[in-house]
Structures are given as C-alpha cells and as structure tokens.
Design a protein around this motif. Structure first.
Motif, PDB file in Angstrom:
ATOM      1  N   LEU A  34      -1.143  -5.103   9.312  1.00 47.18           N
ATOM      2  CA  LEU A  34      -1.363  -4.455  10.489  1.00 47.18           C
ATOM      3  C   LEU A  34      -1.620  -5.729  11.925  1.00 47.18           C
ATOM      4  O   LEU A  34      -1.027  -5.418  12.739  1.00 47.18           O
ATOM      5  CB  LEU A  34      -2.860  -3.757  10.355  1.00 47.18           C
ATOM      6  N   ALA A  35      -2.147  -6.709  11.294  1.00 46.59           N
ATOM      7  CA  ALA A  35      -2.226  -8.000  12.198  1.00 46.59           C
ATOM      8  C   ALA A  35      -0.978  -8.425  12.774  1.00 46.59           C
ATOM      9  O   ALA A  35      -0.638  -8.737  13.849  1.00 46.59           O
ATOM     10  CB  ALA A  35      -3.092  -8.833  11.712  1.00 46.59           C
ATOM     11  N   GLN A  36      -0.096  -8.398  11.765  1.00 46.67           N
ATOM     12  CA  GLN A  36       1.305  -9.205  12.054  1.00 46.67           C
ATOM     13  C   GLN A  36       2.187  -8.181  13.098  1.00 46.67           C
ATOM     14  O   GLN A  36       2.829  -8.363  14.046  1.00 46.67           O
ATOM     15  CB  GLN A  36       2.024  -9.529  10.874  1.00 46.67           C
ATOM     16  N   LEU A  37       2.177  -6.896  12.502  1.00 48.09           N
ATOM     17  CA  LEU A  37       2.609  -5.914  13.523  1.00 48.09           C
ATOM     18  C   LEU A  37       2.186  -5.820  14.704  1.00 48.09           C
ATOM     19  O   LEU A  37       2.846  -5.559  15.922  1.00 48.09           O
ATOM     20  CB  LEU A  37       2.751  -4.529  12.907  1.00 48.09           C
ATOM     21  N   ASP A  38       0.848  -6.219  15.020  1.00 44.27           N
ATOM     22  CA  ASP A  38       0.386  -6.171  16.429  1.00 44.27           C
ATOM     23  C   ASP A  38       0.787  -7.334  16.926  1.00 44.27           C
ATOM     24  O   ASP A  38       0.943  -7.154  18.214  1.00 44.27           O
ATOM     25  CB  ASP A  38      -1.420  -6.063  16.143  1.00 44.27           C
ATOM     26  N   ASP A  39       0.668  -8.440  16.500  1.00 49.29           N
ATOM     27  CA  ASP A  39       1.266  -9.748  17.007  1.00 49.29           C
ATOM     28  C   ASP A  39       2.760  -9.580  17.500  1.00 49.29           C
ATOM     29  O   ASP A  39       3.174 -10.096  18.514  1.00 49.29           O
ATOM     30  CB  ASP A  39       1.057 -10.778  16.154  1.00 49.29           C
ATOM     31  N   ASP A  40       3.574  -8.891  16.756  1.00 48.42           N
ATOM     32  CA  ASP A  40       4.856  -8.620  17.126  1.00 48.42           C
ATOM     33  C   ASP A  40       5.278  -7.669  17.985  1.00 48.42           C
ATOM     34  O   ASP A  40       6.399  -7.189  18.178  1.00 48.42           O
ATOM     35  CB  ASP A  40       5.676  -8.502  15.770  1.00 48.42           C
ATOM     36  N   GLN A  41       4.052  -6.898  18.638  1.00 48.38           N
ATOM     37  CA  GLN A  41       4.183  -5.843  19.555  1.00 48.38           C
ATOM     38  C   GLN A  41       4.714  -4.659  18.898  1.00 48.38           C
ATOM     39  O   GLN A  41       5.778  -3.856  19.654  1.00 48.38           O
ATOM     40  CB  GLN A  41       4.787  -6.325  20.779  1.00 48.38           C
ATOM     41  N   ALA A  42       4.765  -4.224  17.850  1.00 44.24           N
ATOM     42  CA  ALA A  42       5.158  -3.121  17.013  1.00 44.24           C
ATOM     43  C   ALA A  42       4.508  -1.814  17.888  1.00 44.24           C
ATOM     44  O   ALA A  42       3.444  -1.915  18.333  1.00 44.24           O
ATOM     45  CB  ALA A  42       4.886  -2.941  15.611  1.00 44.24           C
ATOM     46  N   GLN A  43       5.244  -0.767  17.757  1.00 41.40           N
ATOM     47  CA  GLN A  43       4.851   0.314  18.529  1.00 41.40           C
ATOM     48  C   GLN A  43       4.429   1.554  17.853  1.00 41.40           C
ATOM     49  O   GLN A  43       5.095   1.568  16.683  1.00 41.40           O
ATOM     50  CB  GLN A  43       5.855   0.921  19.460  1.00 41.40           C
ATOM     51  N   ASP A  44       3.573   2.170  18.084  1.00 42.18           N
ATOM     52  CA  ASP A  44       3.124   3.503  17.213  1.00 42.18           C
ATOM     53  C   ASP A  44       2.922   3.296  15.714  1.00 42.18           C
ATOM     54  O   ASP A  44       3.512   3.787  14.794  1.00 42.18           O
ATOM     55  CB  ASP A  44       4.210   4.562  17.389  1.00 42.18           C
ATOM     56  N   VAL A  45       2.064   2.392  15.631  1.00 38.03           N
ATOM     57  CA  VAL A  45       1.747   1.766  14.070  1.00 38.03           C
ATOM     58  C   VAL A  45       0.781   3.023  13.682  1.00 38.03           C
ATOM     59  O   VAL A  45      -0.171   3.253  14.165  1.00 38.03           O
ATOM     60  CB  VAL A  45       0.861   0.466  14.237  1.00 38.03           C
ATOM     61  N   VAL A  46       1.092   3.358  12.458  1.00 37.96           N
ATOM     62  CA  VAL A  46       0.735   4.405  11.772  1.00 37.96           C
ATOM     63  C   VAL A  46       0.252   3.986  10.249  1.00 37.96           C
ATOM     64  O   VAL A  46       1.226   3.684   9.502  1.00 37.96           O
ATOM     65  CB  VAL A  46       1.282   5.850  11.616  1.00 37.96           C
ATOM     66  N   SER A  47      -0.961   4.063   9.904  1.00 39.23           N
ATOM     67  CA  SER A  47      -1.490   3.727   8.395  1.00 39.23           C
ATOM     68  C   SER A  47      -1.826   5.073   7.687  1.00 39.23           C
ATOM     69  O   SER A  47      -2.601   5.452   8.100  1.00 39.23           O
ATOM     70  CB  SER A  47      -2.402   2.555   8.404  1.00 39.23           C
ATOM     71  N   ILE A  48      -1.054   5.244   6.605  1.00 39.86           N
ATOM     72  CA  ILE A  48      -1.455   6.229   5.742  1.00 39.86           C
ATOM     73  C   ILE A  48      -2.083   5.921   4.471  1.00 39.86           C
ATOM     74  O   ILE A  48      -1.331   5.173   3.629  1.00 39.86           O
ATOM     75  CB  ILE A  48      -0.269   7.308   5.352  1.00 39.86           C
ATOM     76  N   PRO A  49      -3.256   6.252   4.027  1.00 38.26           N
ATOM     77  CA  PRO A  49      -3.692   5.861   2.718  1.00 38.26           C
ATOM     78  C   PRO A  49      -3.130   6.601   1.631  1.00 38.26           C
ATOM     79  O   PRO A  49      -3.037   7.941   1.857  1.00 38.26           O
ATOM     80  CB  PRO A  49      -5.116   6.205   2.653  1.00 38.26           C
ATOM     81  N   LEU A  50      -2.692   6.032   0.635  1.00 34.97           N
ATOM     82  CA  LEU A  50      -2.036   6.491  -0.598  1.00 34.97           C
ATOM     83  C   LEU A  50      -2.781   6.531  -1.949  1.00 34.97           C
ATOM     84  O   LEU A  50      -2.514   7.195  -2.951  1.00 34.97           O
ATOM     85  CB  LEU A  50      -0.579   6.088  -0.772  1.00 34.97           C
ATOM     86  N   GLU A  51      -3.906   5.555  -1.634  1.00 35.74           N
ATOM     87  CA  GLU A  51      -4.543   5.560  -3.172  1.00 35.74           C
ATOM     88  C   GLU A  51      -5.233   6.794  -3.628  1.00 35.74           C
ATOM     89  O   GLU A  51      -5.837   7.683  -2.792  1.00 35.74           O
ATOM     90  CB  GLU A  51      -5.821   4.514  -2.748  1.00 35.74           C
TER      91      GLU A  51
END
Length: 139
Positions: A34-51
C-alpha cells in the motif's frame, strides 16, 4: 551471537522475536504494498481482505495507473521493493502489454490496471463478499 541465541539455534527452536516476526510478516507485506502504490501515485487503490474467504492470499489489492507506462513502472518498482524488503521474489504477469498486471507476492495479490481495463473486468464486484438478496440470494 549471544549465548542465548546460540543455545536457541543449537536447540533448533525459534526465538520469540522470530515467532512475532512471522506473525507480522503478512501485515508488513500488505503495508509495504500500500505504501509503495501510494508513493507511485496509484489511483483508486482498493484492498480486499481475503483471509478466511479464499486460500489464494490474505489480501487482494487493486489499483489503477494513468497509462500503460505508469502501470508497468509501478509493477516493476513494487516487485523490486518486495524482493529488497526480504519477502522473496514475486511473480509478475502481464508486463509486456501493461493493461492489466498481476503481481503475486504470496500473501498479497496485486492487480494493476489501466482505468478502462479495470472498469471492464470489475474485479472489486467479483471479489466482494457482501451477502444479501442482490449478491446472490433468492429473488
């Protein structure tokens, strides 16, 4: 190496710090992604828990880049960052075209898309675990 560490290593047991590190491994990898995607200015980041819902991974992260060039650059940088951080090598699929790049980092699966491709496949809807009539109940 301290005497306690050498005794622990000789006995074949894991020190308490190693047990804690193993428990934090998944969370640290997810945070790193998540931090790396934020640094790279990714757009519309969604995290889906699968556990507990899927055996393929514990988290799925979906994000968009503005162009194939940005998607490819984000994928390459993320794969390198994960490897440099000690999480091991990752598998990357889809780099030549970079419309949709899949990064398998073990406990975290990352999908990077161009916006048009992302809206076509709509993985967020496919992997949502909402329950109720609209999500597959009887009408």
């Amino acid at each position: 190496m301290t005497q306690a560490q050498s005794v622990s290593a000789a006995a074949g047991t894991r020190p308490a710090a190693a047990v804690v590190a193993a428990d934090l491994h998944e969370t640290d990898l997810h945070a790193l992604v998540l931090a790396q995607l934020d640094d790279d200015q990714a757009q519309d980041v969604v995290s889906i828990p699968l556990e507990g819902k899927s055996s393929i991974a514990d988290h799925m992260v979906i994000a968009s880049g503005r162009s194939t060039r940005q998607v490819a650059a984000m994928a390459q940088k993320l794969a390198e960052k994960v490897k440099q951080s000690g999480f091991g090598p990752v598998r990357v699929e889809g780099l030549p075209a970079a419309d949709w790049v899949l990064i398998d980092a073990g406990d975290v699966i990352v999908h990077l898309f161009r916006p048009e491709v992302r809206s076509f496949y709509n993985l967020e809807r496919m992997w949502s675990f909402e329950t109720g009539e609209a999500a597959g109940g009887r009408a």
